[in-house]
Design an enzyme around this catalytic site. Structure first.
Site, PDB file in Angstrom:
ATOM      1  CE  LYS A  78     -27.628  47.813 -89.720  1.00 34.09           C
ATOM      2  NZ  LYS A  78     -27.021  46.483 -90.014  1.00 34.09           N
ATOM      3  CB  SER A 153     -25.109  45.362 -86.679  1.00 33.62           C
ATOM      4  OG  SER A 153     -25.369  45.254 -88.060  1.00 33.62           O
ATOM      5  CB  SER A 177     -26.062  42.385 -89.271  1.00 29.88           C
ATOM      6  OG  SER A 177     -25.023  42.531 -88.345  1.00 29.88           O
TER       7      SER A 177
HETATM    8  N1  GLN Z   1     -21.898  40.187 -85.741  1.00 30.04           N
HETATM    9  C1  GLN Z   1     -21.023  40.215 -86.871  1.00 30.04           C
HETATM   10  C2  GLN Z   1     -19.962  41.258 -86.650  1.00 30.04           C
HETATM   11  O1  GLN Z   1     -19.897  41.777 -85.609  1.00 30.04           O
HETATM   12  C3  GLN Z   1     -21.795  40.486 -88.121  1.00 30.04           C
HETATM   13  C4  GLN Z   1     -22.218  41.877 -88.241  1.00 30.04           C
HETATM   14  C5  GLN Z   1     -22.956  42.171 -89.516  1.00 30.04           C
HETATM   15  O2  GLN Z   1     -23.497  41.264 -90.158  1.00 30.04           O
HETATM   16  N2  GLN Z   1     -22.966  43.423 -89.901  1.00 30.04           N
HETATM   17  O3  GLN Z   1     -19.195  41.572 -87.486  1.00 30.04           O
END
Ligand code: GLN
Length: 486
Positions: A78, A153, A177
């Site tokens: 990532k 994400s 995410s």
């Molecule tokens: N979807 C969540 C957010 O927007 C979690 C994102 C994540 O786990 N990095 O913050």
């Protein structure tokens, strides 16, 4: 040779048997990336020179008879993990020009284990999002249906593994995410206990929630990679100094007599009926494998989304203050003074979702509102953590859905942040409490994958992985591939 259908263990066996070299294996996956990435946008940077150099080194290690279980295994990182000499943009214009001067611990450890880095995967900007649509580099498409989001994400990593552009990929999980994109893309993904994997060199979003993990087709592949990533790192003060169990050896544990809690609140609040039916069928399967199902209630769990959307923006507003146009990252042209430099560099460098979070965060931390929002959110966080602790006094694992719905249409939720935030209603609890949790593919709704979430007590990764592995021993959802990439 369809090498992309093989597990990590099978790929390693083929390398050991000289069926192919690490260079050939790497070229095979680079060719798959070349063919599929223009449509999927899963990779933001492909690193063929680095990959082939890693592969040549792996071949030398293999030839010397010194190979380990991951020597020569290709993977993708990532783009939140710093990679020495290779751009690390974190999905943001702010870091579009940032070449990291060192490797994150996760990258360093996986490289030391002999893995081959194919490139860096697309992601929501600074990991803020649930659909991979906030990326400066454009959305990632879901390999099961190019009109759908892959989740976020870690959407680039999820799409990469789903389309088998790499056998495995790293991810990070602050509120879901790893698990949510794993569910939406039909792959397995584990977020370990907070502190299990070093955050050194992983660009910070919300430091008390962020944790690195892995996305792979199966729980067994996750176990192989997690063992090499985990462990104490003196460069991360929150990394825990505690031995790393042999996760692969632990995979054999049976579900007989294992008590699995079914949290009532996981089945309320917006769970799509068809999704829910698939989850119930998966839980029945766990019972057939010998698990005892126990009804559990965590009454404060529905408060996890509002709690998270105070705590995470607060921490992000603080973490992202380092991007000021002075030291690294985007700098505006011809600033007229220091304030103009700050305002324009940040104004141009950050996208709308990041700005929304920074503004929310500074608001809830400001003198007049700290007690009303931030302090209260921290108290609710403690209540939720205590409810999980009480649950794990009664049961060994918890099970439920990973996300309320399967993958949704690109663009469907971008104008409605609250609806977007509710995607993580079942995943955020594990982050607030620091628990290990995994999503495994457990069925389909309308041709789109659904994920079963398994949660364990702190440092219960072995139990979580073993439960996922047992389930995958009697189901084949983790082996299914989207038709165009099979
Ligand atoms: N979807 C969540 C957010 O927007 C979690 C994102 C994540 O786990 N990095 O913050």
């Amino acid at each position: 040779m369809s090498l992309h259908t093989r597990s990590v263990a099978e790929l390693a066996a083929g390398l050991a048997a000289k069926e192919y070299s690490a260079v050939e294996l790497t070229e095979y996956f680079l060719a798959r990336i070349g063919a599929a990435n223009p449509a999927l946008n899963a990779f933001v940077t492909v690193t063929p020179e680095r990959a082939l150099a890693d592969a040549r080194r792996a071949d030398a290690t293999l030839a010397a008879g010194k190979a380990g279980p991951l020597t020569g295994i290709p993977l993708a990182h990532k783009d939140i993990f710093c990679t020495d000499g290779i751009r690390t943009a974190c999905g943001s214009r702010m870091l579009d020009n940032f070449i990291a001067p060192y490797d994150a611990t996760v990258v360093e450890r996986l490289a030391a284990a002999g893995t081959v880095m194919l490139g860096k995967t697309n992601m929501d900007e600074f990991a803020m999002g649930s659909s991979n649509e906030t990326s400066f580099y454009g959305p990632v498409k879901n390999p099961w249906d190019l009109r759908k989001v892959p989740g976020g994400s870690s959407g680039g990593s999820a799409a990469t593994v789903a389309a088998r552009l790499a056998p495995v990929a790293t991810g990070t999980d602050t509120g879901g995410s790893i698990r949510q994109p794993a569910a939406l893309a039909g792959v397995s993904g584990i977020k370990p206990t907070y502190g299990r994997v070093s955050r050194h060199g992983m660009i910070a979003f919300a430091s008390s929630l962020d944790q690195a993990g892995i996305l792979a087709p199966s729980a067994a592949d996750c176990a192989r990679l997690l063992g090499a990533m985990a462990g104490f790192d003196p460069r991360d003060s929150t990394s825990v100094d505690r031995p790393v169990p042999d996760y692969v050896a632990g995979l054999g544990a049976s579900l007989k007599g294992v008590r699995i809690g079914i949290v009532k609140e996981f089945f309320e609040h917006g769970l799509d009926a068809a999704n829910g039916a698939v989850i119930h069928a998966a839980i029945d399967e766990l019972a057939k494998l010998g698990a005892t199902l126990v009804d559990i209630s965590c009454p404060n769990l529905p408060l996890s989304v509002p709690t998270y959307y105070v705590v995470a923006p607060a921490e992000c507003s603080s973490n992202l203050s380092r991007f000021d146009g002075v030291r690294f990252g985007h700098r505006c042209k011809d600033p007229k003074d220091l304030l103009d430099l700050y305002l324009r560099s940040r104004g141009e460098g950050f996208g709308p979702e990041v700005k929304r979070r920074v503004m929310t965060g500074t608001y809830v931390l400001s003198a007049g509102y700290y007690d009303a929002y931030y302090l209260r959110a921290q108290k609710v966080r403690t209540l939720i953590t205590n409810e999980f602790r009480a649950a794990f006094a009664q049961v060994d694992l918890l099970a439920g859905p990973t996300s309320p719905t399967p993958a949704f249409d690109l663009g469907a939720k971008m104008d409605d942040p609250i609806t977007m935030y509710l995607n993580d209603i079942y995943t955020i609890g594990a982050n607030l409490a620091g628990l290990p949790a995994m999503s495994v593919p457990c069925g389909f709704v309308g041709g789109l994958p659904v994920g079963l979430q398994l949660l364990g007590p702190h440092f219960g990764e072995s139990q979580v992985l073993a439960a996922g592995h047992a389930y995958q021993g009697v189901t084949d959802f983790h082996r299914r591939m989207p038709a165009s990439y099979a």
